[in-house]
Design a protein around this motif. Structure first.
Motif, PDB file in Angstrom:
ATOM      1  N   THR A  44       0.924  -1.140   0.139  1.00  0.00           N
ATOM      2  CA  THR A  44      -0.066  -0.044  -0.143  1.00  0.00           C
ATOM      3  C   THR A  44       0.485   1.362   0.512  1.00  0.00           C
ATOM      4  O   THR A  44       0.509   1.956  -0.393  1.00  0.00           O
ATOM      5  CB  THR A  44      -0.944  -0.425   1.129  1.00  0.00           C
ATOM      6  OG1 THR A  44      -0.156  -0.523   2.223  1.00  0.00           O
ATOM      7  CG2 THR A  44      -2.042  -1.290   0.761  1.00  0.00           C
ATOM      8  N   ASN A  45       1.998   1.512   0.339  1.00  0.00           N
ATOM      9  CA  ASN A  45       3.039   2.363   0.354  1.00  0.00           C
ATOM     10  C   ASN A  45       4.589   1.780   1.013  1.00  0.00           C
ATOM     11  O   ASN A  45       4.433   0.771   1.700  1.00  0.00           O
ATOM     12  CB  ASN A  45       2.978   3.665   1.337  1.00  0.00           C
ATOM     13  CG  ASN A  45       2.909   5.150   1.419  1.00  0.00           C
ATOM     14  OD1 ASN A  45       3.357   5.279   0.250  1.00  0.00           O
ATOM     15  ND2 ASN A  45       1.967   5.532   1.560  1.00  0.00           N
ATOM     16  N   THR A  59       4.384  -0.338   3.579  1.00  0.00           N
ATOM     17  CA  THR A  59       3.065  -0.911   4.230  1.00  0.00           C
ATOM     18  C   THR A  59       2.407  -2.071   3.708  1.00  0.00           C
ATOM     19  O   THR A  59       1.816  -1.766   2.413  1.00  0.00           O
ATOM     20  CB  THR A  59       2.198  -0.304   4.713  1.00  0.00           C
ATOM     21  OG1 THR A  59       1.555   0.786   3.770  1.00  0.00           O
ATOM     22  CG2 THR A  59       2.496   0.936   5.969  1.00  0.00           C
ATOM     23  N   SER A  88      -2.331   1.903   6.207  1.00  0.00           N
ATOM     24  CA  SER A  88      -2.258   1.923   4.645  1.00  0.00           C
ATOM     25  C   SER A  88      -1.304   3.366   4.515  1.00  0.00           C
ATOM     26  O   SER A  88      -1.450   3.277   2.846  1.00  0.00           O
ATOM     27  CB  SER A  88      -3.704   2.252   4.381  1.00  0.00           C
ATOM     28  OG  SER A  88      -4.008   3.682   5.525  1.00  0.00           O
ATOM     29  N   THR A  89      -0.498   4.037   4.702  1.00  0.00           N
ATOM     30  CA  THR A  89       0.249   4.668   4.837  1.00  0.00           C
ATOM     31  C   THR A  89       1.760   5.034   5.827  1.00  0.00           C
ATOM     32  O   THR A  89       1.763   4.006   7.200  1.00  0.00           O
ATOM     33  CB  THR A  89      -0.643   5.942   4.778  1.00  0.00           C
ATOM     34  OG1 THR A  89       0.194   7.111   4.596  1.00  0.00           O
ATOM     35  CG2 THR A  89      -0.711   6.289   6.327  1.00  0.00           C
ATOM     36  N   CYS A  91       5.418   6.944   6.038  1.00  0.00           N
ATOM     37  CA  CYS A  91       6.358   8.631   5.962  1.00  0.00           C
ATOM     38  C   CYS A  91       7.747   8.815   6.715  1.00  0.00           C
ATOM     39  O   CYS A  91       7.331   8.143   7.657  1.00  0.00           O
ATOM     40  CB  CYS A  91       5.966   9.532   5.463  1.00  0.00           C
ATOM     41  SG  CYS A  91       4.633  10.959   6.916  1.00  0.00           S
ATOM     42  N   SER A 102       3.431   6.809  10.371  1.00  0.00           N
ATOM     43  CA  SER A 102       2.234   5.164   9.623  1.00  0.00           C
ATOM     44  C   SER A 102       1.283   5.817  10.337  1.00  0.00           C
ATOM     45  O   SER A 102       0.625   6.609  11.235  1.00  0.00           O
ATOM     46  CB  SER A 102       2.759   4.425   9.896  1.00  0.00           C
ATOM     47  OG  SER A 102       1.482   2.971   9.319  1.00  0.00           O
ATOM     48  N   CYS A 105      -5.545   2.312   9.055  1.00  0.00           N
ATOM     49  CA  CYS A 105      -7.426   2.003   8.642  1.00  0.00           C
ATOM     50  C   CYS A 105      -8.143   1.301   9.118  1.00  0.00           C
ATOM     51  O   CYS A 105      -8.072   0.212   9.181  1.00  0.00           O
ATOM     52  CB  CYS A 105      -6.773   1.568   6.497  1.00  0.00           C
ATOM     53  SG  CYS A 105      -9.008   2.307   5.955  1.00  0.00           S
ATOM     54  N   SER A 158      -6.023   7.668   4.153  1.00  0.00           N
ATOM     55  CA  SER A 158      -5.408   6.607   3.306  1.00  0.00           C
ATOM     56  C   SER A 158      -3.584   7.839   3.106  1.00  0.00           C
ATOM     57  O   SER A 158      -3.180   6.517   2.451  1.00  0.00           O
ATOM     58  CB  SER A 158      -5.947   7.460   2.134  1.00  0.00           C
ATOM     59  OG  SER A 158      -6.196   8.678   2.055  1.00  0.00           O
ATOM     60  N   LYS A 159      -3.626   8.650   3.618  1.00  0.00           N
ATOM     61  CA  LYS A 159      -2.687   9.321   4.093  1.00  0.00           C
ATOM     62  C   LYS A 159      -2.007  10.385   4.824  1.00  0.00           C
ATOM     63  O   LYS A 159      -3.191  10.907   5.854  1.00  0.00           O
ATOM     64  CB  LYS A 159      -2.145  10.414   2.752  1.00  0.00           C
ATOM     65  CG  LYS A 159      -1.591   9.807   1.647  1.00  0.00           C
ATOM     66  CD  LYS A 159      -0.194   9.197   1.497  1.00  0.00           C
ATOM     67  CE  LYS A 159      -0.288   8.576   0.375  1.00  0.00           C
ATOM     68  NZ  LYS A 159       0.880   7.681  -0.041  1.00  0.00           N
ATOM     69  N   ILE A 161       0.830  12.452   7.062  1.00  0.00           N
ATOM     70  CA  ILE A 161       2.650  12.601   6.595  1.00  0.00           C
ATOM     71  C   ILE A 161       2.647  14.391   7.562  1.00  0.00           C
ATOM     72  O   ILE A 161       1.663  14.862   7.472  1.00  0.00           O
ATOM     73  CB  ILE A 161       2.383  13.201   5.027  1.00  0.00           C
ATOM     74  CG1 ILE A 161       1.567  14.341   4.359  1.00  0.00           C
ATOM     75  CG2 ILE A 161       2.498  12.035   4.374  1.00  0.00           C
ATOM     76  CD1 ILE A 161       1.640  14.448   3.350  1.00  0.00           C
ATOM     77  N   ASP A 174      -8.228  11.162   4.112  1.00  0.00           N
ATOM     78  CA  ASP A 174      -9.171  10.166   4.408  1.00  0.00           C
ATOM     79  C   ASP A 174      -9.898  10.285   2.470  1.00  0.00           C
ATOM     80  O   ASP A 174      -9.772  11.055   2.489  1.00  0.00           O
ATOM     81  CB  ASP A 174      -9.910  10.089   5.799  1.00  0.00           C
ATOM     82  CG  ASP A 174     -11.393  10.906   5.726  1.00  0.00           C
ATOM     83  OD1 ASP A 174     -10.956  12.194   5.058  1.00  0.00           O
ATOM     84  OD2 ASP A 174     -11.385  11.487   6.743  1.00  0.00           O
TER      85      ASP A 174
END
Length: 188
Positions: A44-45, A59, A88-89, A91, A102, A105, A158-159, A161, A174
């Motif tokens: 996913t990332n 991930t 899901s994320t 960085c 991170s 979800c 979803s992210k 950061i 989201d």
């Protein structure tokens, strides 16, 4: 010119493979080689360690955070304690190369470990800690109207950061939008 679907799915199928694959190009994208593949995983990332280009954190959908120290040939799970969590994320912190962030979800439930599952690692992804375990609804200002309590926010993440210039500023995305924290994730 080819239709969009023919370009992405040359065989005409929209069915996704059940084998997660990681590719590497050594000629600026002209050719690619498979360096990792495993049945039943879905990337996913991914993020690279700024100090060690052979170290990669990824991930996997419904299986947590994994780390490779051999340029993606093998991976070791770093979130065993979280079970099959859907990270899901991921960085890296642009201000501190040892720190990564991170988010999970998760389906909204008052039984979840954390109301909004945001995590930090301060040891290059080896261990992970929750940033704030239980947010209050008052910690979220002007948030999407469909949410009624904090644990609902973690449902569609979803992210997550950090800002490149301000180490106290974070972005959380989201399915419904983006929210910003200017106080290191205390309020949004």
């Amino acid at each position: 010119s080819l239709p969009f679907s023919a370009y992405l799915f040359p065989d005409g199928s929209y069915k996704r493979e059940k084998i997660g694959k990681l590719y590497l190009s050594k000629d600026k994208g002209k050719t690619w080689q498979t360096i990792f593949e495993k049945s039943g995983v879905s990337f996913t990332n991914l993020v690279f360690d700024k100090d060690n280009p052979a170290a990669i954190l990824v991930t996997f959908r419904n299986d947590g955070i994994y780390k490779s120290t051999d340029s993606g040939k093998t991976f070791t799970k770093k979130t065993i304690a979280f079970g099959m969590a859907d990270f899901s994320t991921i960085c890296s912190d642009p201000n501190n190369s040892s720190t990564f962030y991170s988010a999970v979800c998760q389906y909204p439930s008052p039984n979840n470990y954390a109301s909004v599952p945001l995590y930090v690692s301060k040891d290059k992804g080896e261990t992970w800690q929750i940033i704030i375990r239980n947010y209050n609804w008052s910690d979220f200002k002007n948030f999407a109207a469909q949410y009624q309590r904090p644990e609902e926010i973690g449902w569609a993440l979803s992210k997550f950061i950090i800002d490149n210039k301000n180490p106290n500023k974070f972005y959380l995305m989201d399915w419904f939008g983006i929210c910003v924290s200017e106080d290191s994730c205390k309020t949004w």
